[in-house]
Design an enzyme around this catalytic site. Structure first.
Site, mmCIF file in Angstrom:
data_model
loop_
_atom_site.group_PDB
_atom_site.id
_atom_site.type_symbol
_atom_site.label_atom_id
_atom_site.label_comp_id
_atom_site.label_asym_id
_atom_site.label_seq_id
_atom_site.Cartn_x
_atom_site.Cartn_y
_atom_site.Cartn_z
ATOM 1 N N GLY A 16 83.256 -7.358 36.612
ATOM 2 C CA GLY A 16 82.462 -6.480 37.085
ATOM 3 C C GLY A 16 82.697 -4.924 36.813
ATOM 4 N N ALA A 102 78.120 0.608 41.208
ATOM 5 C CA ALA A 102 78.680 -0.058 39.837
ATOM 6 C C ALA A 102 78.214 -1.344 39.489
ATOM 7 C CB ALA A 102 80.185 0.068 39.908
ATOM 8 N N SER A 103 78.762 -2.344 39.154
ATOM 9 C CA SER A 103 78.121 -3.675 38.891
ATOM 10 C C SER A 103 77.514 -4.446 40.154
ATOM 11 C CB SER A 103 79.038 -4.498 38.361
ATOM 12 O OG SER A 103 79.345 -3.930 36.892
ATOM 13 N N VAL A 104 77.780 -4.025 41.050
ATOM 14 C CA VAL A 104 77.117 -4.654 42.315
ATOM 15 C C VAL A 104 75.356 -4.375 42.134
ATOM 16 C CG1 VAL A 104 76.534 -4.710 45.080
ATOM 17 C CG2 VAL A 104 79.186 -4.798 43.947
ATOM 18 N N LYS A 106 73.666 -5.074 39.708
ATOM 19 C CA LYS A 106 73.140 -6.137 38.919
ATOM 20 C C LYS A 106 72.081 -6.944 39.673
ATOM 21 C CE LYS A 106 76.315 -6.214 34.986
ATOM 22 N NZ LYS A 106 77.286 -5.090 35.380
#
Length: 378
Positions: A16, A102-104, A106
């Protein structure tokens, strides 16, 4: 906690984190913090006081600057933030402070796609070319993008750097999509393997814009955050009309005795793989919404938490923006100074969220692991 589960957490965290953060995390993954010693249940008054003291100590030592949320059956057991909103260190963080996810992010992008499918505007199993006509990988479907089984390598950062002079001062979602379509890379056969690629979720953001006729930012606000009353959640990037917004945190890092701001870069006009901000208060709502909400039925929501079967018959563990285990879902993220993590256990109805805006490369993994041990006791 089972060893395989711990390994899964580490893999997802490393996946991630976008390039810069990933390299540093791999170097420092074993850096430890003091043990969290509990003599009673975390949900008890003494347990909460012990956790508070532990996090306060970490914050005082510059080992943590962020917030922690623990819920049980939708109700917060623990919700508190430590440290400051930015490098100036004048404004304290709170449960309403909005962190870069950030990638959370998604899981929210995936939810946006699911809402379009629910309205009959999109088919998970339709080729991506249906929604992005110039897309060069003819056999890749929307579902492949969601499950990270498209076979498309994660090359958009390299493409952006190579073609920086042709796309303007800031890279947009549509420009990133155009680069991925104009300069295709050698890809694996779709659904042949799981390959974590941020390009998948940038393409999904592009699909949202093409299908909805709105910018990704406006769509996500109107379709998700406003209806769910997630008051401090929003998409924010360098194309946002608002140069800042209430309760926004700014990432920073410590260099020696000096705190240095970490500003967005050329590629931070892109969202979908990241670019969403949210607060601890918002995550209470989000956790509840994933059990029951007025936007998607439980039957529809199950799609997000279904493990895909690959062509060779093996099962991947990545759903729609979530890494999946037995009754467990989780995701991590890292970009600029953001270090983030969410864990949900649908059997125990528990949720853990950790948000940090201080480039906390050295200690975040240890903090995460120790808090997950606490979650095992709930």
């Amino acid at each position: 906690m089972k060893n395989t589960f711990v390994k899964g957490i580490i893999i997802v965290l490393l996946a991630g984190v976008l390039l810069w953060g990933a390299l540093q995390l791999m170097v420092s993954i074993k850096t430890s913090v003091p043990d969290l010693e509990l003599t009673t249940a975390i949900s008890s008054e003494d347990g909460i006081a012990s956790l508070d003291q532990w996090l306060s100590t970490l914050a005082s030592e510059d080992s943590f600057n962020g917030g922690v949320l623990i819920t049980k059956e939708g109700t917060p057991i623990f919700k508190k933030a430590y440290g400051y909103t930015d490098h100036l260190r004048t404004t304290r963080l709170s449960s309403t402070s909005s962190f870069r996810l950030a990638s959370v992010s998604k899981q929210f992008t995936a939810f946006g796609i699911m809402l379009l499918e629910n309205k009959g505007l999109l088919d998970y199993d339709a080729p991506v070319t249906t929604y992005i006509p110039t897309f060069p990988y003819k056999d890749v479907t929307v579902r492949h993008l969601l499950n990270m089984t498209s076979g498309i390598p994660d090359g958009y950062l390299q493409l952006a750097d190579q073609h920086k002079l042709t796309v303007g001062n800031v890279l947009s979602i549509q420009e990133a999509v155009s680069l991925l379509c104009t300069y295709p890379s050698k890809a694996a056969l779709p659904n042949s393997w799981f390959n974590y690629s941020n390009s998948n979720y940038i393409l999904l953001a592009g699909i949202i814009e093409n299908v909805s006729g709105q910018s990704f930012e406006v769509y996500m606000q109107q379709a998700i955050f406003d209806p769910l009353e997630m008051k401090n959640a929003r998409v924010w990037n360098l194309f946002s009309k608002d140069k800042t917004f209430p309760n926004k945190t700014l990432g920073f890092e410590k260099q020696g005795d000096v705190y240095i701001p970490m500003y967005p870069t050329f590629i931070d006009g892109v969202s979908g793989d990241g670019g969403i901000f949210s607060s601890l208060d918002d995550f209470v709502i989000w956790d509840q919404a994933l059990y029951n909400n007025s936007l998607l039925s439980q039957e529809k929501l199950k799609e997000a938490f279904t493990t895909p079967t690959l062509t060779d018959g093996t099962v991947s563990d990545y759903g729609f923006g979530w890494s999946l285990g037995d009754e467990v879902m989780q995701h991590s993220g890292g970009w600029l100074a953001a270090r983030t993590f969410i864990y949900r256990n649908t059997k125990t109805k528990t949720c853990l969220v950790i948000l940090d805006n201080s480039a906390n490369t050295l200690h975040f993994m240890s903090i995460q692991e120790k808090l997950l041990e606490v979650m095992d006791t709930l």
